[in-house]
Design a protein around this motif. Structure first.
Motif, PDB file in Angstrom:
ATOM      1  N   HIS A  33     -18.471  21.009  40.019  1.00  0.00           N
ATOM      2  CA  HIS A  33     -17.419  20.002  39.888  1.00  0.00           C
ATOM      3  C   HIS A  33     -17.378  19.504  38.449  1.00  0.00           C
ATOM      4  CE1 HIS A  33     -16.187  15.606  40.287  1.00  0.00           C
ATOM      5  NE2 HIS A  33     -15.122  16.257  40.686  1.00  0.00           N
ATOM      6  N   SER A  84      -9.769  16.549  38.146  1.00  0.00           N
ATOM      7  CA  SER A  84     -11.044  17.114  38.574  1.00  0.00           C
ATOM      8  C   SER A  84     -10.852  18.556  39.025  1.00  0.00           C
ATOM      9  CB  SER A  84     -11.648  16.302  39.728  1.00  0.00           C
ATOM     10  OG  SER A  84     -11.931  14.978  39.315  1.00  0.00           O
ATOM     11  N   ALA A  99     -12.971  22.098  40.563  1.00  0.00           N
ATOM     12  CA  ALA A  99     -14.167  22.415  41.332  1.00  0.00           C
ATOM     13  C   ALA A  99     -14.108  23.854  41.815  1.00  0.00           C
ATOM     14  CB  ALA A  99     -14.306  21.468  42.524  1.00  0.00           C
ATOM     15  N   SER A 131     -10.333  18.750  43.163  1.00  0.00           N
ATOM     16  CA  SER A 131     -11.024  17.801  44.031  1.00  0.00           C
ATOM     17  C   SER A 131     -10.764  16.397  43.526  1.00  0.00           C
ATOM     18  CB  SER A 131     -12.532  18.090  44.077  1.00  0.00           C
ATOM     19  OG  SER A 131     -13.127  17.761  42.831  1.00  0.00           O
ATOM     20  N   ASN A 152     -15.621  14.104  44.150  1.00  0.00           N
ATOM     21  CA  ASN A 152     -15.931  15.417  44.728  1.00  0.00           C
ATOM     22  C   ASN A 152     -16.199  15.345  46.229  1.00  0.00           C
ATOM     23  OD1 ASN A 152     -16.257  18.207  44.506  1.00  0.00           O
ATOM     24  ND2 ASN A 152     -18.457  18.050  44.173  1.00  0.00           N
TER      25      ASN A 152
END
Length: 245
Positions: free
Chosen positions: A149, A156, A158, A171, A175
Motif C-alpha cells: 500500500h 492511495s 495498492a 484503496s 488500506n
C-alpha cells in the motif's frame, strides 16, 4: 482418528512443559517441542535434535552518534530420527530508515522441505505512507498472500497477490478497502479486498478475485498476544496454519 488424537495429546502436554510450535498445511503437519534440545514429529516420522542461536545488532554512525539500524536472530538446527532434517531461520527487525520485520525459514530433509518468507514494513514520511505485508510458504503446496500500500495524501495505490492472482488498484488511505484489476491464471480479472483489525494484536485480510470463468479466494489471519503467535492462510483450496507458544 487415533493419529489426530495422539497429535492433540502431544501438542497439549508438550506445550505445557516446553516451548512449542505446531504447523499444519495441505500436505501434512510438523510439531516441535523445545528449543536448544528439541523433539519433532511430522507426517513421515520423528526426530531429536539440537539448535544453535546467535543474536546480532547492526549500528551506523551519524556524525558523532551511533544509531542502531537493525537487529537479527539466526537459528540453525539439525535433527535425526527415522530421517534427518536441517533447519535455518533468520528473524530481523529493522529500525532505521524503514521500520519493519523480516522472517526467513528453510527446512531441508530426507522427505522434502519448505521455504517460508514473511515481510512486514510500515513507514510514514510527511504526507506519504508505505506498508508491505507479504507471506509465502513454498513446498509441494505453495500458499501465498501478499499485499502492499502506498498513500500520497488522498490518493492511495495498492496491490494484492495470491498463488495464481495479482491485482493492482486503489484503496482508501487506511488500506481497509481495496479494488483492483489484474490477472488470474493469466486471464483478465478484477477483485476486492478488505483488511480488518478488530482488536489490538489481531489482523485479518480477505481477497476475492474473479475472471470470466474462474474465482480465487484468499484469507489471512494473524494473532499475536504475549508469547502466542498464530498464523492462518487459506488460498483457493490450500492452507497453512501455524501456532507458536
Amino acid at each position: 482418528m487415533k493419529k489426530y488424537l495422539f497429535l492433540l495429546f502431544l501438542l497439549t502436554v508438550g506445550g505445557v512443559l516446553f516451548s512449542a510450535s505446531f504447523t499444519w498445511f495441505s500436505g501434512g503437519y510438523h510439531i516441535r517441542f523445545g528449543d536448544t534440545l528439541f523433539f519433532e514429529a511430522f507426517k513421515d516420522g520423528w526426530g531429536v535434535g539440537v539448535s544453535v542461536t546467535k543474536s546480532e545488532a547492526n549500528f551506523q554512525k551519524l556524525g558523532f552518534l551511533k544509531v542502531k539500524t537493525s537487529e537479527a536472530v539466526l537459528k540453525v538446527s539439525i535433527s535425526f530420527g527415522n530421517t534427518w532434517n536441517v533447519f535455518f531461520s533468520i528473524d530481523q527487525r529493522d529500525l532505521v530508515p524503514f521500520p519493519g520485520s523480516l522472517h526467513y525459514e528453510f527446512l531441508i530433509g530426507r522427505f522434502g522441505g519448505y521455504a517460508l518468507l514473511e515481510q512486514n514494513y510500515n513507514m510514514k514520511l510527511g504526507g506519504y505512507r508505505f506498508s508491505l505485508d507479504n507471506f509465502s510458504y513454498m513446498s509441494e503446496d505453495t500458499v501465498m498472500f501478499c499485499s502492499g500500500h502506498l498513500s500520497m495524501g488522498s490518493t492511495s495505490f495498492a496491490y494484492r497477490a495470491l498463488n495464481n492472482t495479482f491485482l493492482f488498484g486503489l484503496s482508501d488511505p487506511d488500506n481497509v478497502v481495496f479494488l483492483g484489476v489484474g490477472g488470474l491464471n493469466w486471464k483478465l480479472s478484477g477483485g476486492a479486498g478488505f483488511n480488518f483489525r478488530p482488536i489490538n494484536g489481531v489482523d485479518l485480510k480477505l481477497l476475492v478475485a474473479a475472471s470470466k470463468d474462474e474465482v480465487a479466494f484468499g484469507f489471512m489471519g494473524r494473532v499475536r498476544k504475549g508469547d502466542t503467535d498464530l498464523t492462518f492462510v487459506f488460498n483457493t483450496g490450500r492452507f497453512y496454519f501455524n501456532v507458536k507458544f
